[in-house]
Write a protein that holds these residues in place. Structure first.
Motif, PDB file in Angstrom:
ATOM      1  N   TRP A 250       0.819  -1.279  -0.128  1.00  0.00           N
ATOM      2  CA  TRP A 250      -0.204  -0.044  -0.047  1.00  0.00           C
ATOM      3  C   TRP A 250       1.082   1.148   0.119  1.00  0.00           C
ATOM      4  N   TYR A 251       0.289   2.242  -0.651  1.00  0.00           N
ATOM      5  CA  TYR A 251       1.002   3.543  -0.693  1.00  0.00           C
ATOM      6  C   TYR A 251      -0.075   4.621  -1.236  1.00  0.00           C
ATOM      7  N   PRO A 252      -0.142   5.817  -0.590  1.00  0.00           N
ATOM      8  CA  PRO A 252      -1.179   6.786  -1.010  1.00  0.00           C
ATOM      9  C   PRO A 252      -0.887   7.252  -2.343  1.00  0.00           C
ATOM     10  N   ALA A 253      -2.103   7.905  -3.151  1.00  0.00           N
ATOM     11  CA  ALA A 253      -1.782   8.661  -4.439  1.00  0.00           C
ATOM     12  C   ALA A 253      -1.045   7.913  -5.414  1.00  0.00           C
ATOM     13  N   THR A 254      -1.096   6.684  -5.622  1.00  0.00           N
ATOM     14  CA  THR A 254      -0.270   6.044  -6.671  1.00  0.00           C
ATOM     15  C   THR A 254      -1.286   5.887  -7.937  1.00  0.00           C
ATOM     16  N   PHE A 255      -0.518   6.193  -9.052  1.00  0.00           N
ATOM     17  CA  PHE A 255      -1.451   5.762 -10.369  1.00  0.00           C
ATOM     18  C   PHE A 255      -1.469   4.488 -11.052  1.00  0.00           C
ATOM     19  N   PRO A 256      -2.470   4.207 -11.706  1.00  0.00           N
ATOM     20  CA  PRO A 256      -2.704   2.709 -12.129  1.00  0.00           C
ATOM     21  C   PRO A 256      -1.489   2.284 -12.810  1.00  0.00           C
ATOM     22  N   PRO A 257      -1.010   1.110 -12.764  1.00  0.00           N
ATOM     23  CA  PRO A 257       0.241   0.803 -13.519  1.00  0.00           C
ATOM     24  C   PRO A 257       0.002   0.869 -15.194  1.00  0.00           C
ATOM     25  N   PRO A 258      -1.526   0.609 -15.825  1.00  0.00           N
ATOM     26  CA  PRO A 258      -1.634   0.818 -17.244  1.00  0.00           C
ATOM     27  C   PRO A 258      -1.125   2.331 -17.843  1.00  0.00           C
ATOM     28  N   ILE A 259      -1.177   3.109 -16.799  1.00  0.00           N
ATOM     29  CA  ILE A 259      -0.583   4.479 -17.450  1.00  0.00           C
ATOM     30  C   ILE A 259       0.916   4.522 -17.758  1.00  0.00           C
ATOM     31  N   PRO A 260       1.812   3.963 -16.855  1.00  0.00           N
ATOM     32  CA  PRO A 260       3.261   3.999 -17.223  1.00  0.00           C
ATOM     33  C   PRO A 260       3.504   2.957 -18.199  1.00  0.00           C
ATOM     34  N   LYS A 261       2.575   1.818 -18.157  1.00  0.00           N
ATOM     35  CA  LYS A 261       2.953   0.757 -19.044  1.00  0.00           C
ATOM     36  C   LYS A 261       2.560   1.199 -20.604  1.00  0.00           C
ATOM     37  N   PHE A 262       1.596   1.973 -20.769  1.00  0.00           N
ATOM     38  CA  PHE A 262       1.267   2.459 -22.026  1.00  0.00           C
ATOM     39  C   PHE A 262       2.336   3.543 -22.563  1.00  0.00           C
ATOM     40  N   LEU A 263       2.538   4.463 -21.615  1.00  0.00           N
ATOM     41  CA  LEU A 263       3.534   5.440 -22.061  1.00  0.00           C
ATOM     42  C   LEU A 263       4.795   4.987 -22.374  1.00  0.00           C
ATOM     43  N   ILE A 264       5.318   3.995 -21.590  1.00  0.00           N
ATOM     44  CA  ILE A 264       6.592   3.584 -21.801  1.00  0.00           C
ATOM     45  C   ILE A 264       6.854   2.702 -23.182  1.00  0.00           C
ATOM     46  N   ALA A 265       5.706   1.919 -23.435  1.00  0.00           N
ATOM     47  CA  ALA A 265       5.530   1.279 -24.744  1.00  0.00           C
ATOM     48  C   ALA A 265       5.614   2.141 -25.824  1.00  0.00           C
ATOM     49  N   LEU A 266       5.028   3.350 -25.725  1.00  0.00           N
ATOM     50  CA  LEU A 266       4.570   4.261 -26.715  1.00  0.00           C
ATOM     51  C   LEU A 266       5.893   5.104 -27.042  1.00  0.00           C
ATOM     52  N   LEU A 267       6.589   5.532 -25.966  1.00  0.00           N
ATOM     53  CA  LEU A 267       7.454   6.575 -26.258  1.00  0.00           C
ATOM     54  C   LEU A 267       8.983   6.047 -26.005  1.00  0.00           C
ATOM     55  N   THR A 268       9.061   4.926 -25.841  1.00  0.00           N
ATOM     56  CA  THR A 268      10.540   4.190 -25.763  1.00  0.00           C
ATOM     57  C   THR A 268      10.874   3.159 -26.569  1.00  0.00           C
ATOM     58  N   ALA A 269      11.912   2.777 -26.761  1.00  0.00           N
ATOM     59  CA  ALA A 269      12.353   1.592 -27.204  1.00  0.00           C
ATOM     60  C   ALA A 269      13.221   0.710 -26.343  1.00  0.00           C
ATOM     61  N   PRO A 270      13.303  -0.659 -26.520  1.00  0.00           N
ATOM     62  CA  PRO A 270      14.014  -1.388 -25.450  1.00  0.00           C
ATOM     63  C   PRO A 270      15.398  -0.880 -25.247  1.00  0.00           C
ATOM     64  N   GLN A 271      15.840  -0.918 -23.611  1.00  0.00           N
ATOM     65  CA  GLN A 271      17.217  -0.213 -23.627  1.00  0.00           C
ATOM     66  C   GLN A 271      17.028   1.108 -23.404  1.00  0.00           C
ATOM     67  N   ASN A 272      16.152   1.897 -23.779  1.00  0.00           N
ATOM     68  CA  ASN A 272      15.869   3.224 -23.361  1.00  0.00           C
ATOM     69  C   ASN A 272      15.745   3.428 -21.833  1.00  0.00           C
ATOM     70  N   ILE A 273      16.287   4.621 -21.582  1.00  0.00           N
ATOM     71  CA  ILE A 273      16.120   4.753 -19.799  1.00  0.00           C
ATOM     72  C   ILE A 273      14.858   5.480 -19.422  1.00  0.00           C
ATOM     73  N   VAL A 274      14.357   4.816 -18.558  1.00  0.00           N
ATOM     74  CA  VAL A 274      13.080   5.429 -17.948  1.00  0.00           C
ATOM     75  C   VAL A 274      13.228   6.054 -16.529  1.00  0.00           C
ATOM     76  N   PHE A 275      13.030   7.260 -16.222  1.00  0.00           N
ATOM     77  CA  PHE A 275      13.415   8.064 -15.168  1.00  0.00           C
ATOM     78  C   PHE A 275      11.922   8.543 -14.438  1.00  0.00           C
ATOM     79  N   ASP A 276      11.805   7.763 -13.102  1.00  0.00           N
ATOM     80  CA  ASP A 276      10.635   8.733 -12.241  1.00  0.00           C
ATOM     81  C   ASP A 276      11.271   9.381 -11.107  1.00  0.00           C
ATOM     82  N   PRO A 277      11.410  10.455 -11.139  1.00  0.00           N
ATOM     83  CA  PRO A 277      12.173  11.392 -10.099  1.00  0.00           C
ATOM     84  C   PRO A 277      11.244  11.396  -8.832  1.00  0.00           C
ATOM     85  N   PHE A 278       9.834  11.321  -8.932  1.00  0.00           N
ATOM     86  CA  PHE A 278       8.939  11.125  -7.758  1.00  0.00           C
ATOM     87  C   PHE A 278       8.499   9.774  -7.663  1.00  0.00           C
ATOM     88  N   GLY A 279       9.512   8.542  -7.514  1.00  0.00           N
ATOM     89  CA  GLY A 279       9.200   7.349  -7.752  1.00  0.00           C
ATOM     90  C   GLY A 279       7.927   6.717  -7.058  1.00  0.00           C
TER      91      GLY A 279
END
Length: 423
Positions: free
Chosen positions: A32-61
């Motif tokens: 449990w953690y408060p105010a999390t976004f649903p996993p489909p949001i990063p799942k979709f955006l990562i697939a759409l906006l990056t390629a394998p081995q591209n670096i994904v960064f979440d500064p407020f992880g």
């Protein structure tokens, strides 16, 4: 770019069909953690906006939702958060994934060992009452045998725990704490500690909204909840979830090496306003949900974790959080808002520095409704600031409904997904 925008417009960003109850084997739904976004949001955006081995960064992880989705898609990740307790949880779950890929039967073995250990170490309850009055430390302490109080002191846990848990629940938690803190290999240590902290809120006697714990509102009555049962249940879910995760990773990524992927990634406990540990123009996608002004006190929500694993800076760290909920009733609203914009300006400067040219910066952010920010459109003003002050152009914006009622706070039931591109 036209095709990209068309694809984004076809998505129902509410993802109202996702919940931890419907997807109990999703690693993201474990802790449990408060105010999390649903996993489909990063799942979709990562697939759409990056390629394998591209670096994904979440500064407020936060709880690591972006991290888990990046790993699933064979993307190295950078993770940052100011909250040391949630950083520890992310390190543990990523450690469990890594070690389980090396030893497929690690969690099955651990679960069997712990079931046998707890079965052999069941201690008769100290209290005949399933419920007794809380609040008064002096009265409650009389129920405790001196040996148990001395044990708590020797373990280094706070005696304040007696105000949050029934004595028999706390007795079980202390045994689990010893189990999770014993000498062992890194895989078992990570799994046990992750399972242990995952149940602290569940077996606590404060059953109200999580903000009661945040605000240090101790329970009026202390009720027994079985910590052993809760621990074994979460350990079973963890075993099934990790097995499912590893199968999905292999099916989706073929010959990709999970251990190598994790080892080339970084988990950092730090301030998003100062991220010198990230190299200039080294990131392919920034995807994050920064604090909503006056909506949440993230570190204080983990008060129970701090009672078991004391952090020297627990009382001071909340004051370093960006846009903390503690300021929601401040009469000097302009000061609160301006400080938030200054902090976010510092963060956005770091985002601009580390992101590669033409790559994307995705924000998921909501508008709080506290008195201190009445009359402000913080999302619109923040978006304008990013465009005017930094080398970003906005390419997409949409609104989504927050379906997780228990995550809503300060009246936040909608949020925006905004995508910028670095020029």
């Amino acid at each position: 770019m036209t095709n990209l925008i068309q694809t984004l417009n076809q998505v129902n960003w509410d993802f109202s069909d996702y919940s931890s109850q419907r997807f109990p084997l999703d690693v993201n739904s474990m802790s449990w953690y408060p105010a999390t976004f649903p996993p489909p949001i990063p799942k979709f955006l990562i697939a759409l906006l990056t390629a394998p081995q591209n670096i994904v960064f979440d500064p407020f992880g936060g709880s690591g939702t972006t991290v888990i989705e990046a790993i699933k898609q064979n993307r190295p990740f950078l993770y940052n958060d100011l909250n040391p307790f949630v950083v520890d949880e992310v390190r543990n779950i990523v450690g469990v994934l890594r070690e389980s890929s090396l030893r497929p039967y690690l969690l099955q073995t651990l679960k069997k060992q712990d079931e046998e250990y707890l079965s052999a170490n069941v201690v008769k309850g100290f209290c005949k009452e399933e419920i007794y009055k809380g609040k008064s430390a002096e009265v409650i302490r009389e129920k405790y045998p001196q040996k148990m109080l001395e044990k708590m002191k020797s373990l280094g846990v706070s005696e304040e725990l007696i105000l949050w848990y029934h004595i028999d629940t706390l007795n079980e938690l202390l045994q689990l704490y010893e189990l999770a803190s014993s000498d062992q290999d890194i895989g078992m240590l990570s799994a046990r500690k992750y399972a242990f902290v995952s149940i602290l809120k569940e077996v606590c006697s404060q059953r109200g909204h999580f903000t009661y714990i945040t605000d240090n509102c101790r329970p009026a009555n202390l009720r027994y909840y079985s910590a052993f049962s809760a621990y074994l249940s979460i350990l079973n879910r963890l075993t099934l979830s990790v097995d499912d995760f590893l199968r999905q990773f292999i099916v989706s990524n073929g010959e990709a090496n999970l251990v190598r992927l994790i080892d080339q990634s970084t988990i950092c406990c730090g301030d998003a306003r100062k991220m010198s540990w990230v190299d200039n123009q080294s990131v392919d996608l920034i995807l994050t949900s920064p604090p909503y002004l006056c909506a949440q006190d993230y570190i204080k929500t983990m008060r129970l974790n701090n009672l078991f694993f004391p952090h020297e800076g627990f009382d001071k760290l909340p004051g370093q959080e960006i846009g903390s909920r503690a300021n929601r009733k401040r009469k000097n609203g302009p000061e609160v808002v301006n400080k938030f914009y200054d902090d976010m300006r510092a963060f956005c400067g770091e985002a601009e520095r580390v992101l590669k040219k033409n790559k994307f910066f995705c924000l998921i952010i909501g508008q709080g409704k506290a008195k201190a920010i009445e009359g402000h459109d913080t999302i619109g003003e923040l978006s304008t600031m990013i465009i005017q002050d930094f080398d970003f152009q906005k390419i997409y914006e949409t609104s989504r409904t927050i379906g997780y009622k228990w995550n809503r706070l300060g009246g936040v039931d909608h949020e925006k997904i905004i995508i910028f591109q670095k020029k």
